[in-house]
Design a protein around this motif. Structure first.
Motif, mmCIF file in Angstrom:
data_model
loop_
_atom_site.group_PDB
_atom_site.id
_atom_site.type_symbol
_atom_site.label_atom_id
_atom_site.label_comp_id
_atom_site.label_asym_id
_atom_site.label_seq_id
_atom_site.Cartn_x
_atom_site.Cartn_y
_atom_site.Cartn_z
ATOM 1 N N PRO A 1 32.193 51.650 46.429
ATOM 2 C CA PRO A 1 33.498 51.263 45.883
ATOM 3 C C PRO A 1 33.434 51.217 44.363
ATOM 4 O O PRO A 1 32.431 50.815 43.783
ATOM 5 C CB PRO A 1 33.747 49.881 46.473
ATOM 6 C CG PRO A 1 32.408 49.374 46.852
ATOM 7 C CD PRO A 1 31.539 50.573 47.134
ATOM 8 N N SER B 1 42.708 38.775 44.934
ATOM 9 C CA SER B 1 43.038 39.602 46.094
ATOM 10 C C SER B 1 41.759 39.943 46.858
ATOM 11 O O SER B 1 40.666 39.966 46.284
ATOM 12 C CB SER B 1 43.747 40.889 45.664
ATOM 13 O OG SER B 1 42.831 41.767 45.052
ATOM 14 N N ASP B 2 41.893 40.204 48.148
ATOM 15 C CA ASP B 2 40.728 40.548 48.962
ATOM 16 C C ASP B 2 40.012 41.778 48.418
ATOM 17 O O ASP B 2 38.779 41.833 48.385
ATOM 18 C CB ASP B 2 41.145 40.806 50.409
ATOM 19 C CG ASP B 2 41.569 39.545 51.124
ATOM 20 O OD1 ASP B 2 41.158 38.447 50.684
ATOM 21 O OD2 ASP B 2 42.319 39.643 52.114
ATOM 22 N N ASP B 3 40.772 42.753 47.964
ATOM 23 C CA ASP B 3 40.183 43.986 47.446
ATOM 24 C C ASP B 3 39.351 43.717 46.198
ATOM 25 O O ASP B 3 38.218 44.186 46.077
ATOM 26 C CB ASP B 3 41.292 44.993 47.139
ATOM 27 C CG ASP B 3 40.746 46.358 46.781
ATOM 28 O OD1 ASP B 3 39.788 46.803 47.445
ATOM 29 O OD2 ASP B 3 41.267 46.971 45.829
ATOM 30 N N ASP B 4 39.892 42.932 45.265
ATOM 31 C CA ASP B 4 39.149 42.632 44.038
ATOM 32 C C ASP B 4 37.939 41.756 44.302
ATOM 33 O O ASP B 4 36.881 41.951 43.722
ATOM 34 C CB ASP B 4 40.052 41.971 43.001
ATOM 35 C CG ASP B 4 40.919 42.971 42.264
ATOM 36 O OD1 ASP B 4 40.760 44.189 42.489
ATOM 37 O OD2 ASP B 4 41.760 42.539 41.461
ATOM 38 N N ARG C 1 34.975 43.732 45.385
ATOM 39 C CA ARG C 1 34.334 44.557 44.359
ATOM 40 C C ARG C 1 33.698 43.745 43.249
ATOM 41 O O ARG C 1 32.953 44.280 42.435
ATOM 42 C CB ARG C 1 35.364 45.500 43.731
ATOM 43 C CG ARG C 1 35.778 46.611 44.650
ATOM 44 C CD ARG C 1 36.570 47.605 43.899
ATOM 45 N NE ARG C 1 37.939 47.111 43.803
ATOM 46 C CZ ARG C 1 38.881 47.707 43.124
ATOM 47 N NH1 ARG C 1 38.621 48.785 42.445
ATOM 48 N NH2 ARG C 1 40.099 47.222 43.095
#
Length: 97
Positions: free
Chosen positions: A13, A25-28, A31
């Motif tokens: 990623p 956020s879950d995405d951030d 990462r």
């Protein structure tokens, strides 16, 4: 001896989000890594002194470590409520708080 080729871009990623800070956020959060020690220190400071001032030069990752790191950890604790407020330059800050 040959070096193995680097992994393809699809398997790793991209940790860079450009100039915007990481958020909660879950995405951030998925990462965001590499600042665990900083997070531990900040959280320990918050436990000992709820009013903690966190400052540094522009662009060093203050917002990212607070939003994606510390904030997500504190949300899992029953001892803390976590709020993000970034409107300090508004004309009337008190009602916004």
């Amino acid at each position: 001896m040959r070096t193995p080729p680097p992994p393809s871009a699809e398997t790793i990623p991209d940790p860079y989000v450009g100039l915007r800070p990481y958020t909660d956020s879950d995405d951030d959060r998925a990462r965001f890594f590499g600042r665990e020690r900083d997070q531990e220190i900040i959280i320990a400071n918050l436990y000992s002194a709820p009013l903690t001032i966190f400052y540094g030069a522009s662009g060093v990752g203050k917002s990212s470590v607070l939003l994606a790191g510390v904030g997500s950890e504190l949300l899992q604790s029953p001892l803390f409520a976590c709020a993000v407020f970034r409107m300090w330059l508004a004309d009337n800050v008190l009602p916004l708080l």
